[in-house]
Motif scaffolding. Structure first.
Motif, mmCIF file in Angstrom:
data_model
loop_
_atom_site.group_PDB
_atom_site.id
_atom_site.type_symbol
_atom_site.label_atom_id
_atom_site.label_comp_id
_atom_site.label_asym_id
_atom_site.label_seq_id
_atom_site.Cartn_x
_atom_site.Cartn_y
_atom_site.Cartn_z
ATOM 1 N N GLU A 264 0.826 -1.208 0.000
ATOM 2 C CA GLU A 264 0.000 0.000 0.000
ATOM 3 C C GLU A 264 0.859 1.257 0.000
ATOM 4 O O GLU A 264 1.954 1.279 0.562
ATOM 5 C CB GLU A 264 -0.913 0.026 1.226
ATOM 6 C CG GLU A 264 -1.937 -1.088 1.273
ATOM 7 C CD GLU A 264 -2.853 -0.953 2.472
ATOM 8 O OE1 GLU A 264 -3.440 0.138 2.665
ATOM 9 O OE2 GLU A 264 -2.980 -1.933 3.244
ATOM 10 N N ALA A 265 0.336 2.309 -0.641
ATOM 11 C CA ALA A 265 1.008 3.608 -0.659
ATOM 12 C C ALA A 265 -0.042 4.705 -0.567
ATOM 13 O O ALA A 265 -1.085 4.626 -1.218
ATOM 14 C CB ALA A 265 1.822 3.773 -1.941
ATOM 15 N N GLY A 266 0.258 5.718 0.252
ATOM 16 C CA GLY A 266 -0.685 6.811 0.434
ATOM 17 C C GLY A 266 -0.262 8.098 -0.240
ATOM 18 O O GLY A 266 -0.976 9.089 -0.214
ATOM 19 N N ASP A 267 0.928 8.098 -0.864
ATOM 20 C CA ASP A 267 1.393 9.258 -1.616
ATOM 21 C C ASP A 267 2.239 8.774 -2.783
ATOM 22 O O ASP A 267 2.676 7.624 -2.814
ATOM 23 C CB ASP A 267 2.188 10.222 -0.734
ATOM 24 C CG ASP A 267 3.412 9.563 -0.113
ATOM 25 O OD1 ASP A 267 4.384 9.296 -0.846
ATOM 26 O OD2 ASP A 267 3.391 9.282 1.102
ATOM 27 N N PHE A 268 2.469 9.664 -3.742
ATOM 28 C CA PHE A 268 3.091 9.226 -4.987
ATOM 29 C C PHE A 268 4.554 8.849 -4.823
ATOM 30 O O PHE A 268 5.048 7.947 -5.500
ATOM 31 C CB PHE A 268 2.932 10.286 -6.071
ATOM 32 C CG PHE A 268 3.233 9.756 -7.449
ATOM 33 C CD1 PHE A 268 2.459 8.746 -7.997
ATOM 34 C CD2 PHE A 268 4.307 10.228 -8.168
ATOM 35 C CE1 PHE A 268 2.740 8.227 -9.252
ATOM 36 C CE2 PHE A 268 4.602 9.722 -9.420
ATOM 37 C CZ PHE A 268 3.814 8.714 -9.968
ATOM 38 N N GLU A 269 5.264 9.522 -3.924
ATOM 39 C CA GLU A 269 6.667 9.168 -3.685
ATOM 40 C C GLU A 269 6.770 7.714 -3.238
ATOM 41 O O GLU A 269 7.670 6.981 -3.662
ATOM 42 C CB GLU A 269 7.277 10.095 -2.633
ATOM 43 C CG GLU A 269 7.631 11.486 -3.147
ATOM 44 C CD GLU A 269 8.642 11.462 -4.288
ATOM 45 O OE1 GLU A 269 9.626 10.700 -4.200
ATOM 46 O OE2 GLU A 269 8.434 12.193 -5.271
#
Length: 218
Positions: A35-40
């Motif tokens: 999971e990722a919550g930001d593009f970086e």
């Protein structure tokens, strides 16, 4: 489907990430879900995991705006299927996403069953788009020409263009990609030529025309 699919869910809303995880849980042969919550974070995950089978990417999240995120990810890992998951499900946005290399498009209003069917289709090598929407054709000749020019870029050139859009200098890009600054200069020259512009600033402005927020968000 082959056993052990690895998923990446990229969305800045934890509740919607949870909903996508619930949809994925109903599929066979899921090995892991990142999971990722930001593009970086998405970029770091995609760059570090060669064995990703599918990325579910929100169009609007911190660090990326609109289709620019898709363009950047395609540059980092050209072969991984990227499915756009967005509330901006107008025909224009869907069509442009598919033309820029997305393997599918899922509306955030889709049912769990429709989400699973779309993911299964993409994992089987198909292109998936909402069946009840007429995608039409591009009516803006400038955007149509821009899409063709972007399609002509190599994966590495696409990645460099994405980093230019982030404001990185040639030496910073060279460091990130582990190549010489001369190599980056050559890439930048090729990008400018293919996009038909004279400077990196113009290239970034041009990219923003396709990469910005979908018109329906205004």
């Amino acid at each position: 489907m082959p056993a052990g699919h690895k998923f990446v869910i990229a969305d800045d809303h934890p509740l919607f990430r949870g909903a996508l995880k619930q949809a994925i849980a109903g599929l066979a042969d899921v090995s892991s879900v990142l999971e990722a919550g930001d593009f970086e974070s998405v970029k770091a995950i995609v760059a570090a995991n060669e064995d990703i089978d599918i990325v579910l990417l929100d169009l609007s999240m911190p660090g990326a705006s609109g289709l620019s995120g898709l363009i950047s990810l395609r540059g980092i890992h050209a072969t991984v299927p990227v499915v756009i998951v967005s509330a901006h499900d107008d025909p224009e946005t869907i069509r442009r996403a598919l033309e820029l290399g997305a393997s599918g498009f899922i509306s955030k209003s889709a049912s769990m069953d429709d989400i699973r069917k779309a993911i299964e289709a993409v994992l089987s090598g198909e292109i998936s788009a909402p069946g009840d929407i007429d995608l039409g054709v591009e009516r803006d000749p400038e955007i149509s020409d821009l899409i063709k020019r972007l399609q002509s870029l190599t994966p590495q050139q696409t990645r460099v263009l994405g980093m230019l859009a982030e404001g990185l200098l040639n030496k910073q890009i060279a460091y990130e990609l582990g190549v010489s600054e001369a190599t980056i200069k050559a890439h930048v020259s090729a990008i400018l030529q293919k996009l038909g512009v004279d400077s990196r600033t113009q290239a970034v402005i041009l990219l923003s025309k396709i990469g910005g927020e979908p018109r329906s968000a205004a």
